[in-house]
Every structure is written in structure tokens, then in C-alpha cells.
Design a protein around this motif. Sequence first.
Motif, PDB file in Angstrom:
ATOM      1  N   ILE A 200       0.575  -1.067   0.601  1.00 10.14           N
ATOM      2  CA  ILE A 200       0.089  -0.061   0.094  1.00 10.14           C
ATOM      3  C   ILE A 200       1.017   1.183  -0.561  1.00 10.14           C
ATOM      4  O   ILE A 200       0.430   2.085  -0.568  1.00 10.14           O
ATOM      5  CB  ILE A 200      -1.152  -0.173   1.381  1.00 10.14           C
ATOM      6  N   LEU A 203       0.980   4.422  -3.006  1.00 11.77           N
ATOM      7  CA  LEU A 203       0.623   4.091  -3.984  1.00 11.77           C
ATOM      8  C   LEU A 203       0.146   2.560  -4.743  1.00 11.77           C
ATOM      9  O   LEU A 203      -0.399   3.050  -5.603  1.00 11.77           O
ATOM     10  CB  LEU A 203      -0.525   5.258  -4.432  1.00 11.77           C
ATOM     11  N   GLU A 206      -2.858   1.260  -6.714  1.00 15.26           N
ATOM     12  CA  GLU A 206      -3.541   1.948  -7.219  1.00 15.26           C
ATOM     13  C   GLU A 206      -2.575   2.449  -8.930  1.00 15.26           C
ATOM     14  O   GLU A 206      -3.504   2.716  -9.223  1.00 15.26           O
ATOM     15  CB  GLU A 206      -3.407   3.326  -6.538  1.00 15.26           C
ATOM     16  N   ARG A 232      -6.000  -5.816  -3.685  1.00 16.65           N
ATOM     17  CA  ARG A 232      -6.973  -4.563  -3.113  1.00 16.65           C
ATOM     18  C   ARG A 232      -7.998  -5.168  -3.009  1.00 16.65           C
ATOM     19  O   ARG A 232      -8.511  -4.606  -1.512  1.00 16.65           O
ATOM     20  CB  ARG A 232      -7.450  -3.886  -4.568  1.00 16.65           C
ATOM     21  N   TYR A 240      -7.820  -0.783   5.441  1.00 17.80           N
ATOM     22  CA  TYR A 240      -6.945  -0.741   5.232  1.00 17.80           C
ATOM     23  C   TYR A 240      -8.460   0.486   3.436  1.00 17.80           C
ATOM     24  O   TYR A 240      -8.768   0.078   2.992  1.00 17.80           O
ATOM     25  CB  TYR A 240      -6.364  -0.859   3.955  1.00 17.80           C
ATOM     26  N   THR A 242      -7.806   3.082   0.982  1.00 19.42           N
ATOM     27  CA  THR A 242      -6.226   2.671  -0.151  1.00 19.42           C
ATOM     28  C   THR A 242      -6.959   4.451  -1.288  1.00 19.42           C
ATOM     29  O   THR A 242      -8.531   4.171  -0.770  1.00 19.42           O
ATOM     30  CB  THR A 242      -6.348   1.583  -1.002  1.00 19.42           C
TER      31      THR A 242
END
Length: 354
Positions: A200, A203, A206, A232, A240, A242
Motif C-alpha cells: 500500500i 500508492l 493504485e 486490493r 485499509y 486506500t
Amino acid sequence: METFKLRVFRYDPTKDTEPYFKTYELPAEKGMTVLAALFRAKEEQDPSISFRYNCRAAICGSCAVRINGHATLACKVQVTHILQKYDTDTITVEPIGNVRPLKDLIYDMDWLVDKLKRIKPWFIPKEAPPEDGKEYRQDPYDHHRIDFASDCILCASCMSDCNALKANKDYHGPMVLSKAYRFAADTRDGAKKDRLDAVIEDLNLEWCVRCWECTTRCPKEVQPFENIIRLRIMAAEEGYKTPGEIHAEIFEQDIVNRGLLNEMLLPMRQEGFLGALKRAPFGIRMMVKGKVNFADFFGGHKIKRLEEVQKIYKKAKEKEKEVKIKLPQIMGVVYEDKRKTRKRANYTETGGNE
């Protein structure tokens, strides 16, 4: 016998200022792999060609290269198949992408090792070994969750063709994240939180752009992209927050309250005022092009028949505790089950004489 051209990336930092390609003409023998072709060119025409190899059986991952633009294992791909696939008489071989070439087809692997160290790619047991001295046991279903991910041979083919890694060299990359999933999803492992913290950071979950190149290029069907999605899901289940999870929550709120997403306010709600300010020029261009409605800045409108959407949402929430969405499993397990079922059926039909 027909021949083909083997176009090889050449670079010797002790004497070359820039890389170049050199072409060797070889016979296109049936069953010849690209690795065998490299050996033939080295043994018969140019002993200075440098490349990595070891097992020659698609097990070690040492011979990963780009062949006609795509990463794969040189020992796994046959020359005649490549010539037919691309309808060409030339096979171009070069180092995998996103790496620094050291000499010819040999490239720097230190960057890969450094990335792997961040996620501790080894088993960290959460409890003492069984008293009977046997190995740590695991339910077959739990094992299926990580079985395919355990097949990774660290060839870095997925890292080679990763578009996100090309844009951001600090990105962990699909191979590293896939390896993190293999251990984070292992029910016997005790470092799940540490691994999720590592993926994580900055990022990393992501950055994936969902191009599927990693899964397409993987020679062992490890499913790197799918493993990133699984990570994810795991992160969300562990609580989490995120950016992806926050985005999903905002999306859900908008659908319930107005029936559609408010893209105008999304950046501010997700990233705060400063984050929205950075995206303002892009937002203005979208507004000029008619992609977003300025009225959304003040809340926007609701869709017609919103109450029907809300009824569906309410019913889904009521069923939430009844329906457990499991992490997607490897398709190979499904295929294997079908194969065994088919085999049993044939065995029964033939009276055991198949």
C-alpha cells in the motif's frame, strides 16, 4: 531447408557508445527454440553473443527476453511458431523492457531484487511447527488460493511489459505484487499486515493501469494482474482505506443519493482541497469538452426513478451478510476439476478400459 534472420540486440559497454542490432541467417529447423537459435548463432557465427540461460525447460526463468517486441522465455518459444505468427522471416531478440542492459541480452537484475526485498518474499510462519515434526498443513481450498501464484519463476516477463512501471520506476510492479499476494493470502503465514503495509506504501496498489500485459506475458500463468486485484480486495477486507477504497465508497454514496457519480466533486471528496486544486486544469478541460456538468459543482441533479435504484441498494445491503464474495480462484483449478470429472466419466463409460 528454409532460413530465417535472427536479429539480435548487441551492446558491449567497454567499446560501444550505443546499442545496435546484428543479423544472423540460420536454418528454420522444426522444433528449434529461440534459445537454440541463439546458441547456433553463437557457436557457428559469432562467439561474442552474450545471453543468460540455465534449465532450457521453462523452469528457471533465466532466458527471459523480448521476442518481436514481447517478453517471453527464449527456451519456450519455437522459431517456426514465431515466423508463422508474425508472418515474417525475421525474429528480433532484445533484453526485456524496463531494465538496464549490461551486455547484449544480459541485463541488470539488482533493481528486481531490491523491489522484492520490500515485501519479504519468504514464508514467515504465524505459529510454531507442528509437534509431530511434519510440515505446516493447509486446507486444499486455501492452498488453491496461492497455488498458481507460487508458480512464479521470477523471470520478470511481466515487469518487462508493464506500462505503469515504464511511467514510474518506483512502482513495485506486477511480479513483486503477485509475490506479495502469494504470501499475504497464505493462511499459514503470520506477516499478512506487514506485506499489506508494504504494497500500500506509495500508492503501489493504485498504479496498475489494468492493461493486462503482465498476465498476457506470464509464461507460467501466474495471473499477476488478477493477484493485484486480489490484494486490493484483501486490503479492503482488512480495513485499509486506500484511494481505490475511498473512491468506491464515494461512488456508492453518489449512486444511492443521486443515481450517478458526481465527477465534479469527486477529486475534492477523495483527495481534499489541495488534491482537487492540482486536478483543476484537467477538470476545466473536461468541462469545456462537455464531459462534466458545471452544475455538479453545486450538487447536480438526481436521475429519474431514483427510488428504484435505492430499493435495489437496500435489498443488496440486506443480503450483504448472506452472500460472501470469495477471492477469485485460479481458472486452472476449474479446468483440472473438469479434466478429472471427464476422465472419471470416460473411465465409467469404458468400464475401466480407457
